[in-house]
Design a protein around this motif. Structure first.
Motif, short mmCIF file in Angstrom:
data_model
loop_
_atom_site.label_atom_id
_atom_site.label_comp_id
_atom_site.label_asym_id
_atom_site.label_seq_id
_atom_site.Cartn_x
_atom_site.Cartn_y
_atom_site.Cartn_z
N ASP A 157 -5.17 9.16 -2.01
CA ASP A 157 -4.20 9.86 -2.84
C ASP A 157 -3.08 8.89 -3.20
O ASP A 157 -2.34 8.42 -2.35
CB ASP A 157 -3.65 11.07 -2.08
CG ASP A 157 -2.76 11.93 -2.97
OD1 ASP A 157 -2.67 11.63 -4.18
OD2 ASP A 157 -2.16 12.90 -2.46
N ASP A 158 -2.96 8.60 -4.51
CA ASP A 158 -1.95 7.66 -4.98
C ASP A 158 -1.05 8.39 -5.98
O ASP A 158 -1.25 8.33 -7.20
CB ASP A 158 -2.61 6.45 -5.64
CG ASP A 158 -1.58 5.41 -6.08
OD1 ASP A 158 -0.42 5.53 -5.66
OD2 ASP A 158 -1.96 4.50 -6.84
N GLY A 159 -0.05 9.10 -5.45
CA GLY A 159 0.89 9.82 -6.33
C GLY A 159 0.22 10.91 -7.14
O GLY A 159 0.55 11.07 -8.32
N GLY A 160 -0.71 11.64 -6.56
CA GLY A 160 -1.41 12.70 -7.27
C GLY A 160 -2.70 12.26 -7.91
O GLY A 160 -3.50 13.10 -8.35
N ARG A 161 -2.95 10.96 -8.00
CA ARG A 161 -4.20 10.45 -8.55
C ARG A 161 -5.17 10.14 -7.42
O ARG A 161 -4.75 9.74 -6.33
CB ARG A 161 -3.96 9.19 -9.38
CG ARG A 161 -3.14 9.44 -10.63
CD ARG A 161 -3.02 8.17 -11.45
NE ARG A 161 -2.44 7.08 -10.66
CZ ARG A 161 -2.35 5.83 -11.07
NH1 ARG A 161 -2.82 5.50 -12.27
NH2 ARG A 161 -1.81 4.91 -10.28
N ARG A 162 -6.42 10.31 -7.71
CA ARG A 162 -7.46 10.03 -6.73
C ARG A 162 -8.02 8.64 -7.00
O ARG A 162 -8.58 8.39 -8.08
CB ARG A 162 -8.57 11.07 -6.80
CG ARG A 162 -8.09 12.52 -6.73
CD ARG A 162 -7.45 12.85 -5.40
NE ARG A 162 -8.44 12.89 -4.34
CZ ARG A 162 -8.15 13.16 -3.07
NH1 ARG A 162 -6.88 13.35 -2.70
NH2 ARG A 162 -9.10 13.21 -2.15
N GLU A 163 -7.86 7.75 -6.02
CA GLU A 163 -8.36 6.39 -6.16
C GLU A 163 -9.46 6.15 -5.13
O GLU A 163 -9.42 6.70 -4.02
CB GLU A 163 -7.23 5.37 -5.93
CG GLU A 163 -6.09 5.46 -6.92
CD GLU A 163 -6.49 5.02 -8.32
OE1 GLU A 163 -7.59 4.45 -8.47
OE2 GLU A 163 -5.72 5.25 -9.27
N PRO A 164 -10.46 5.30 -5.47
CA PRO A 164 -11.54 5.03 -4.52
C PRO A 164 -11.09 4.09 -3.41
O PRO A 164 -10.19 3.25 -3.60
CB PRO A 164 -12.62 4.39 -5.39
CG PRO A 164 -11.86 3.74 -6.49
CD PRO A 164 -10.69 4.62 -6.76
N GLY A 165 -11.68 4.22 -2.26
CA GLY A 165 -11.39 3.34 -1.12
C GLY A 165 -12.59 3.22 -0.21
O GLY A 165 -13.61 3.89 -0.40
N LEU A 166 -12.44 2.35 0.81
CA LEU A 166 -13.53 2.15 1.76
C LEU A 166 -12.91 2.03 3.16
O LEU A 166 -12.02 1.20 3.38
CB LEU A 166 -14.31 0.87 1.43
CG LEU A 166 -15.60 0.64 2.21
CD1 LEU A 166 -16.62 1.76 1.93
CD2 LEU A 166 -16.21 -0.72 1.84
N ASP A 190 -8.21 -1.53 -7.76
CA ASP A 190 -8.36 -2.66 -8.67
C ASP A 190 -9.77 -2.73 -9.24
O ASP A 190 -9.96 -3.00 -10.43
CB ASP A 190 -8.02 -3.95 -7.94
CG ASP A 190 -8.95 -4.19 -6.76
OD1 ASP A 190 -9.20 -3.22 -5.98
OD2 ASP A 190 -9.45 -5.31 -6.62
N ALA A 191 -10.78 -2.45 -8.39
CA ALA A 191 -12.16 -2.44 -8.89
C ALA A 191 -12.37 -1.29 -9.87
O ALA A 191 -13.08 -1.44 -10.88
CB ALA A 191 -13.14 -2.33 -7.72
N GLN A 192 -11.73 -0.13 -9.58
CA GLN A 192 -11.87 1.00 -10.48
C GLN A 192 -11.23 0.69 -11.84
O GLN A 192 -11.76 1.07 -12.89
CB GLN A 192 -11.22 2.24 -9.86
CG GLN A 192 -11.39 3.51 -10.69
CD GLN A 192 -12.85 3.88 -10.85
OE1 GLN A 192 -13.62 3.86 -9.87
NE2 GLN A 192 -13.25 4.18 -12.07
N GLN A 193 -10.09 -0.01 -11.82
CA GLN A 193 -9.46 -0.40 -13.08
C GLN A 193 -10.37 -1.33 -13.89
O GLN A 193 -10.46 -1.22 -15.12
CB GLN A 193 -8.11 -1.07 -12.80
CG GLN A 193 -7.06 -0.14 -12.25
CD GLN A 193 -5.78 -0.87 -11.87
OE1 GLN A 193 -5.68 -2.09 -12.03
NE2 GLN A 193 -4.79 -0.12 -11.37
N THR A 194 -11.02 -2.24 -13.18
CA THR A 194 -11.97 -3.13 -13.87
C THR A 194 -13.11 -2.35 -14.51
O THR A 194 -13.49 -2.59 -15.66
CB THR A 194 -12.53 -4.17 -12.88
OG1 THR A 194 -11.45 -4.92 -12.31
CG2 THR A 194 -13.50 -5.10 -13.57
#
Length: 534
Positions: A157-166, A190-194
């Motif tokens: 959870d990044d400020g209401g956004r869902r970001e991938p992680g491991l 960063d990988a998701q942005q790419t």
């Protein structure tokens, strides 16, 4: 929305260019979507696999470094609580220095539950560690201490956004403090942005490719459609009688070859039409001239024949019979000449209506009374039913009388001494006059040819009221001249029904008659007015 759908459907049916471009765009869009999806999945898998291998390598190195720090410590009895906490801090710093992630890294060192040791370290976690993403399944897998790293994809959870992680879990053995679990959470934003950038690039490129293909397709199709439209327009002009129209020929490609072939065909057709028109005019002129030229000798023969016919009682029986035959055939010859002249006028399109106020029901009543003596001699009960047709119409009375004389006379001749009904009915659009007999009838193939010139269903059948074989053909022409029509129904052994339908206003066309007829293969009980009268 309905009007928009109808407009799209109209364009789809009428425009080859719209169909070609739409089909090309649809198939290209599908192909781009499939290929783009496959490429995106492949790139995503490769990026994820590379980051996973990198993370696994870094996590394994960090675990080894941290375990080395604890293993380098003195025996458990020589370590107090403060020294163990110092070692824990050193291990944390070593882990952070051996793990690098552009998106950020969070670590936590937690004691494995269910242990009894002389000393205990407090659980340690970096600031903002997402403890909620460490699932019970991952904790159980790490607690087994299989000697391998345990990895699990998570969402951060990044400020209401869902970001991938491991999340990566491993085991650390702390002297005198027992087993601890090391959890490292890597942020893969960063990988998701790419991947988002690659996806956006593929989408923009795909849309641009589809638009480019649509433009190229429309240009190519236009090169073919425009000449076809020109050929179609030229064909319509030629069909409308402008036989000198031709397609412009440009170049030497396939379209030019098609245009030359079309023009050659149009030249040949034009020559044939001109020849046929000239031949038709010659034939019409011949029939008209012959008919006119025969009138003078026929008049002389008629006068001489009348004198012989009037004096037939003074002759011998054989001569008297010859005078009677001469008189009869001269009358038939006059009728034939009159019909031939009328047919020639129709062929030359030189017929005009001489209209006057007419009441159709009254006109039909006059015809019935005119043919009643003939019907009585033939043993036919001639009936008249007029539920409609009592309003005044502008008609050519002479031609309508000629139509009804033909229809009623044929009904009496072919009625086999059975009743013949004449029915006049009307509605808001038309007036119909039906003549029905219950005589021999005709099969469908004969009914389809009943209006042909000089055609007879049964050539061996004797005529009782004369006739030239042109009566129904002339009657159909008279009906068409009024904007009406003549319909027929007939079946062998059930009789025939002819219906003359005249419009009240404009041409009748395909409108329903006031006395409708069934198909030739259906049974028919006669007009409704007759059934109700009975």
């Amino acid at each position: 929305m309905r009007r928009g759908w109808y407009a799209v459907a109209w364009l789809w049916r009428r425009s080859l260019m719209v169909r070609s471009v739409a089909i090309t765009v649809a198939t290209t869009g599908l192909a781009v979507a499939v290929i783009g999806t496959a490429v995106m999945i492949s790139i995503s898998n490769n990026v994820y696999a590379q980051r996973r291998d990198q993370i696994e390598s870094e996590s394994a190195r960090a675990t080894i470094v941290a375990q080395g720090i604890f293993d380098a410590a003195t025996a458990a009895e020589d370590n107090n609580q403060t020294e163990l906490e110092t070692l824990q801090s050193e291990a944390q710093q070593a882990i952070l220095s051996n793990t690098t992630s552009p998106g950020g890294t969070s670590i936590a060192i937690e004691r494995t539950p269910g242990q009894s040791t002389p000393q205990t370290l407090q659980n340690l976690a970096s600031q903002g560690f997402p403890d909620a993403v460490i699932t019970d399944d991952l904790r159980r897998e790490v607690a087994k201490d299989t000697g391998r790293l345990s990895l699990q994809p998570v969402q951060l959870d990044d400020g209401g956004r869902r970001e991938p992680g491991l999340a990566v879990g491993s085991v650390l053995q702390v002297p005198s403090a027992g087993q601890y679990e090391l959890y490292i959470v890597y942020d893969l934003s960063d990988a998701q942005q790419t991947l988002d950038f690659v996806s956006q690039t593929l989408s923009v490129g795909g849309v641009a490719l589809i638009v480019l293909i649509a433009l190229v397709t429309s240009l190519v199709v236009r090169l073919v459609v425009v000449p076809i439209r020109g050929a179609a327009e030229t064909s319509r002009k030629i069909a409308a009688g402008r036989l000198d129209e031709r397609i412009p020929v440009r170049g030497h490609d396939d379209i030019a070859i098609l245009a030359r072939s079309f023009n050659d065909m149009a030249d040949a057709v034009s020559r044939q039409i001109t020849q046929l028109a000239e031949l038709s005019r010659v034939q019409q002129r011949f029939v008209s001239d012959v008919s006119h030229e025969l009138r003078t000798p026929l008049t002389t023969i008629r006068l001489a024949g009348d004198m012989l016919y009037d004096s037939r009682h003074a002759f011998e029986p054989s001569v008297s019979r010859s005078a009677e035959l001469l008189h009869t055939q001269v009358e038939r010859f006059e009728l034939l000449l009159a019909d031939l002249l009328e047919i020639s006028r129709y062929d030359a399109q030189a017929v005009q209506l001489d209209t006057e106020p007419v009441v159709p029901a009254a006109l039909a009543a006059d015809i019935v009374e005119e043919f009643r003596p003939l019907a009585e001699r033939a043993g036919v009960d001639l009936q008249l039913v007029t539920p409609g047709g009592h309003t005044t119409m502008q008609l050519d009375a002479k031609r309508i009388r000629r139509i009804l004389r033909n229809l009623v006379g044929n009904a009496i001749e072919h009625g086999d001494a059975k009743p013949v009904q004449v029915v006049v009915d009307s509605d808001s659009r038309s007036v119909a006059i039906a003549v029905r007999d219950q005589g021999v009838g005709m099969p469908p193939e004969d009914a389809a040819r009943v209006f042909d010139r000089f055609w007879r269903a049964d050539p061996s059948r004797k005529r009782t009221i004369g006739g030239t074989g042109l009566g129904l053909a002339i009657s159909l022409g008279d009906a068409n001249l009024h904007g009406g029509r003549i319909d027929v129904w007939s079946r062998p052994g059930e009789g025939s029904t002819f219906v003359l339908t005249l419009p009240r206003g404009e041409s009748l066309g395909t409108a329903t008659s006031a006395i409708p007829l069934p198909e030739l293969d259906e049974t028919y009980d006669g007009p409704r007015a007759v059934r109700e009268d009975h």
